[in-house]
Every structure is written in structure tokens, then in C-alpha cells.
Design an enzyme around this catalytic site. Structure first.
Site, mmCIF file in Angstrom:
data_model
loop_
_atom_site.group_PDB
_atom_site.id
_atom_site.type_symbol
_atom_site.label_atom_id
_atom_site.label_comp_id
_atom_site.label_asym_id
_atom_site.label_seq_id
_atom_site.Cartn_x
_atom_site.Cartn_y
_atom_site.Cartn_z
ATOM 1 N N ALA A 74 -2.071 0.081 -1.595
ATOM 2 C CA ALA A 74 -1.444 -0.307 -2.857
ATOM 3 C C ALA A 74 -0.149 -1.037 -2.512
ATOM 4 O O ALA A 74 0.422 -0.827 -1.439
ATOM 5 C CB ALA A 74 -1.165 0.938 -3.680
ATOM 6 N N GLY A 117 -4.708 2.708 -0.320
ATOM 7 C CA GLY A 117 -5.601 2.301 -1.413
ATOM 8 C C GLY A 117 -6.710 1.370 -0.948
ATOM 9 O O GLY A 117 -7.798 1.349 -1.536
ATOM 10 N N GLU A 120 -9.264 3.643 0.350
ATOM 11 C CA GLU A 120 -9.849 4.353 -0.791
ATOM 12 C C GLU A 120 -10.836 3.463 -1.534
ATOM 13 O O GLU A 120 -11.913 3.890 -1.946
ATOM 14 C CB GLU A 120 -8.735 4.830 -1.738
ATOM 15 C CG GLU A 120 -7.854 5.875 -1.087
ATOM 16 C CD GLU A 120 -6.757 6.378 -2.013
ATOM 17 O OE1 GLU A 120 -5.886 5.568 -2.383
ATOM 18 O OE2 GLU A 120 -6.777 7.557 -2.359
ATOM 19 N N GLU A 140 -0.194 7.361 3.677
ATOM 20 C CA GLU A 140 0.702 7.720 2.569
ATOM 21 C C GLU A 140 1.771 8.732 2.976
ATOM 22 O O GLU A 140 2.904 8.678 2.496
ATOM 23 C CB GLU A 140 -0.104 8.258 1.380
ATOM 24 C CG GLU A 140 -0.800 7.184 0.544
ATOM 25 C CD GLU A 140 -2.170 6.776 1.079
ATOM 26 O OE1 GLU A 140 -2.480 7.067 2.257
ATOM 27 O OE2 GLU A 140 -2.939 6.159 0.319
HETATM 28 C C1 LIG Z 1 -8.213 0.993 -5.630
HETATM 29 C C2 LIG Z 1 -7.540 2.222 -5.262
HETATM 30 C C3 LIG Z 1 -6.074 2.101 -4.970
HETATM 31 C C4 LIG Z 1 -5.345 3.331 -5.321
HETATM 32 C C5 LIG Z 1 -3.980 3.450 -4.758
HETATM 33 C C6 LIG Z 1 -3.476 4.818 -4.878
HETATM 34 C C7 LIG Z 1 -2.296 5.127 -4.066
HETATM 35 C C8 LIG Z 1 -2.228 4.359 -2.844
HETATM 36 C C9 LIG Z 1 -1.128 4.312 -2.142
HETATM 37 C C10 LIG Z 1 -1.017 3.393 -1.002
HETATM 38 O O1 LIG Z 1 -1.910 2.666 -0.671
HETATM 39 S S1 LIG Z 1 0.481 3.376 -0.215
HETATM 40 C C11 LIG Z 1 0.325 2.053 0.964
HETATM 41 C C12 LIG Z 1 -0.410 2.468 2.169
HETATM 42 N N1 LIG Z 1 -0.367 1.389 3.142
HETATM 43 C C13 LIG Z 1 0.566 1.287 4.087
HETATM 44 O O2 LIG Z 1 1.443 2.109 4.220
HETATM 45 C C14 LIG Z 1 0.475 0.092 5.013
HETATM 46 C C15 LIG Z 1 1.702 -0.761 4.921
HETATM 47 N N2 LIG Z 1 1.637 -1.890 5.832
HETATM 48 C C16 LIG Z 1 1.794 -1.789 7.167
HETATM 49 O O3 LIG Z 1 1.943 -0.733 7.711
HETATM 50 C C17 LIG Z 1 1.779 -3.059 7.943
HETATM 51 O O4 LIG Z 1 2.075 -4.119 7.080
HETATM 52 C C18 LIG Z 1 0.451 -3.366 8.664
HETATM 53 C C19 LIG Z 1 -0.709 -3.367 7.692
HETATM 54 C C20 LIG Z 1 0.216 -2.304 9.761
HETATM 55 C C21 LIG Z 1 0.542 -4.769 9.319
HETATM 56 O O5 LIG Z 1 1.684 -4.850 10.142
HETATM 57 P P1 LIG Z 1 2.199 -6.290 10.632
HETATM 58 O O6 LIG Z 1 3.397 -6.040 11.459
HETATM 59 O O7 LIG Z 1 1.075 -7.048 11.226
HETATM 60 O O8 LIG Z 1 2.553 -7.072 9.288
HETATM 61 P P2 LIG Z 1 3.827 -6.856 8.333
HETATM 62 O O9 LIG Z 1 4.899 -7.781 8.745
HETATM 63 O O10 LIG Z 1 4.159 -5.410 8.234
HETATM 64 O O11 LIG Z 1 3.204 -7.276 6.913
HETATM 65 C C22 LIG Z 1 3.089 -8.633 6.508
HETATM 66 C C23 LIG Z 1 3.555 -8.730 5.062
HETATM 67 O O12 LIG Z 1 2.701 -7.942 4.267
HETATM 68 C C24 LIG Z 1 3.481 -7.027 3.497
HETATM 69 N N3 LIG Z 1 2.716 -5.788 3.268
HETATM 70 C C25 LIG Z 1 1.914 -5.149 4.108
HETATM 71 N N4 LIG Z 1 1.401 -4.059 3.543
HETATM 72 C C26 LIG Z 1 1.906 -3.999 2.299
HETATM 73 C C27 LIG Z 1 1.749 -3.092 1.199
HETATM 74 N N5 LIG Z 1 0.925 -2.034 1.258
HETATM 75 N N6 LIG Z 1 2.421 -3.333 0.081
HETATM 76 C C28 LIG Z 1 3.223 -4.416 -0.041
HETATM 77 N N7 LIG Z 1 3.407 -5.325 0.965
HETATM 78 C C29 LIG Z 1 2.751 -5.103 2.114
HETATM 79 C C30 LIG Z 1 4.700 -6.767 4.373
HETATM 80 O O13 LIG Z 1 5.744 -6.247 3.602
HETATM 81 C C31 LIG Z 1 4.973 -8.151 4.897
HETATM 82 O O14 LIG Z 1 5.595 -8.921 3.890
HETATM 83 P P3 LIG Z 1 7.070 -9.522 4.119
HETATM 84 O O15 LIG Z 1 7.952 -8.345 4.320
HETATM 85 O O16 LIG Z 1 6.952 -10.366 5.341
HETATM 86 O O17 LIG Z 1 7.336 -10.279 2.863
#
Ligand SMILES: CCCCCCC/C=C/C(=O)SCCNC(=O)CCNC(=O)[C@H](O)C(C)(C)COP(=O)(O)OP(=O)(O)OC[C@H]1O[C@@H](n2cnc3c(N)ncnc32)[C@H](O)[C@@H]1OP(=O)(O)O
Length: 266
Positions: A74, A117, A120, A140
């Protein structure tokens, strides 16, 4: 190779939708944000999957991302300032599970990250194929929260308690081969061929009777909600109901007459 789908709502900001034969291919399109699932993307996904489900031209759906990310969860930036009353009062995730109401079979083609997400959502699909670079995880806990869209519930059913606890409590990612060995995914394929190979399976599924495919999907999914005795009863009712269809008659007649069946979806 693909033709654009011309639906009533055909302009999308966060997804691309194309068609191959009887298969609809939905591709998440937020590459700069690792396909993080924002509210707008989920709205578009819900809208288009409902349209595809009610369109007799389509027999199955493939959902994919890009080579780096299926979906990295998400959108954390969208969630970070929300308060408890905000998420509870608007039932923030209420519509995020709409995908589970789609009757047509859905295949997830996962290259790269399928986290939070994103994982999921993949688990809501009916079949998951993984590219060799796929990484699955529920990170998470590292964000001070827990999975909110069925992650804990579907993961334990897919891999058992110890592995589900390990994945969720540590927040560590598992790779494609590990996911295969856990039975989370059905196949691991080269990154470059993943979507094409998934489409081939989706086309095969779409070539059969649609109501029968929907019945198989429903019956297998029901097993996650009910016990064995009730499940077998449920299956039997569904089996009997195929005898009210033209397609059951056609399938068996075609076998006996040594010809290919011609499905009418009735
Ligand atoms: C349909 C069902 C959905 C239900 C949802 C219910 C609740 C769910 C909760 C969640 O999902 S919480 C989020 C869980 N995910 C994470 O914690 C992963 C977060 N991302 C990372 O750890 C890393 O980005 C990566 C995937 C391991 C990749 O690392 P890398 O170093 O290659 O790239 P980055 O520089 O980190 O990322 C590039 C760019 O993308 C943005 N970004 C990545 N993931 C997210 C995210 N989940 N949300 C918003 N933005 C994300 C990251 O911030 C970078 O952007 P900029 O900072 O460069 O603008």
C-alpha cells in the site's frame, strides 16, 4: 499483439489494460513508486475487474506489474498521516478486497517485489506465477503496523503457522524458489517470459466454459472458509448444478462423439 480494451471507463491513470483473445491483461503502472497501491489504483482495479467480469468476451484475467515490482505494498506516503478515526470511520480497506468477488479466474504474474498489500493482492488471485527475481514479504511490522487485507489469514492457509509467523514477524522477504517450495506460487519462470507464459495458461482457462470455470473457482475458494464435510457437500451441489447447463451436455457429447466441444457458456 494486444488490443486496447475499449470499456466505458477507458482512461486509467494507474493501470494499463489490454486484451489478448479472451484474456484481459491488467498491468499496474506506477513505476516510479514501485507500483505502490494508492487509493486511485485500487479504484481503477475494482472498476475494470468488475467490467471484465460482466463482459462475456473475457474468460480470465492476468494481473502483473513490471520487472522490478509487482507492487511494493500500500502507498505508505498516502497512509502516513492518517489517524485512527480516519482509517476506521472511512473503513479505509473496505473496498480493497473487492477482487475476491470477481468470478472469472485471476492469475498473478509476479516479477520483482510483491510486498505488504502487493503480496496480499497476489494472494487474492487464484494462481500465482513468479519470475525468478520475485520477492515476497509482509514488512508491515517494520512500519509499526500489521497486514490489513487478509495477509495473515491467507498466508497461514497457504504455508502453515510457523512459516506465516516467520514471514510476518520478521518482515523478511522470501525469494521465488522459496515461495515455490512453500506452495505459495505454482511455477517460477524467467523474468522475460513470465507474462507471456502466464497469458498462455490464462488463454487455456478462458477457452473452457465460463460458468464451469467460475464454479471451480468458487468451490475451491470456499474450502478456505468451511470444513471438509461441508466443503464436500458444497462441491456436490455445484457438481449437480452443472447438469442443468448446456455446456456439461456438450462436453460429454463431444467426448463420446470424438469431436471438440463448442462451449456456449450456458
Ligand atoms: C489490495 C490489498 C491492499 C491492502 C493494504 C493493506 C495494508 C497494507 C499495508 C502495506 O502494504 S504497508 C507497505 C508495505 N511495503 C513496504 O514496506 C515496502 C516499502 N518499499 C521498500 O521497502 C523499497 O522501496 C523496496 C520495494 C525494497 C525497493 O527498494 P529500492 O531501494 O530499490 O527502491 P526505493 O528507492 O526504496 O523506492 C523507489 C521509489 O518507490 C517508492 N516506494 C516504494 N515502496 C513504496 C510504498 N509502499 N509506498 C509508497 N512509495 C513507495 C519509494 O519511496 C521511492 O520513491 P522516492 O522516495 O524516490 O520518491
Amino acid at each position: 499483439m494486444f488490443r486496447k480494451i475499449l470499456f466505458r471507463f477507458s482512461t486509467y491513470n494507474f493501470i494499463n489494460v489490454t486484451q489478448k483473445g479472451k484474456v484481459a491483461l491488467i498491468q499496474f503502472n506506477r513505476p516510479k513508486a514501485m507500483n505502490a497501491l494508492c487509493d486511485g489504483l485500487i479504484k481503477e482495479l475494482n472498476q475494470v475487474t468488475q467490467e471484465i467480469d460482466s463482459n462475456p468476451e473475457y474468460g480470465s484475467i492476468v494481473i502483473t506489474g513490471n520487472e522490478k515490482a509487482f507492487a511494493a505494498g500500500a502507498d505508505i506516503k498516502e497512509m502516513q498521516d492518517k489517524s485512527f478515526p480516519q482509517v476506521q470511520n472511512i473503513q479505509m480497506l473496505a473496498s480493497w478486497e473487492n477482487l475476491t468477488n470477481i468470478k472469472k479466474p485471476i492469475l498473478a504474474a509476479v516479477n520483482g517485489y510483491a510486498l505488504g498489500g502487493g503480496f496480499e493482492l497476489a494472494m487474492m488471485c487464484d494462481i500465482i506465477y513468479a519470475g525468478e527475481n520475485a520477492k515476497f514479504g509482509l514488512p508491515e511490522a517494520t512500519l509499526g503496523t500489521i497486514p490489513g487485507c487478509g495477509g495473515t489469514q491467507r498466508l497461514i492457509r497457504a504455508v502453515g503457522k510457523s512459516k506465516a509467523m516467520e514471514i510476518t514477524l520478521t518482515g523478511e522477504f522470501i525469494d521465488a524458489q522459496t515461495a515455490l517450495s512453500y506452495g505459495l506460487v505454482s511455477k517460477v519462470l524467467p523474468v522475460a517470459n513470465l507474462v507471456e507464459e502466464t497469458l498462455k495458461v490464462a488463454e487455456k482457462i478462458a477457452s473452457f466454459s465460463k460458468p464451469v470455470a467460475a464454479l471451480i473457482k468458487d468451490t475451491i475458494n470456499e474450502a478456505e472458509n468451511i470444513g471438509l464435510r461441508e466443503g464436500v457437500k458444497y462441491e456436490r451441489k455445484a457438481f449437480y448444478s452443472t447438469f442443468a447447463t448446456q455446456d456439461r451436455k456438450e462436453g460429454m457429447s463431444a467426448f463420446v462423439e470424438k469431436r471438440k466441444p463448442s462451449w456456449t457458456d450456458n
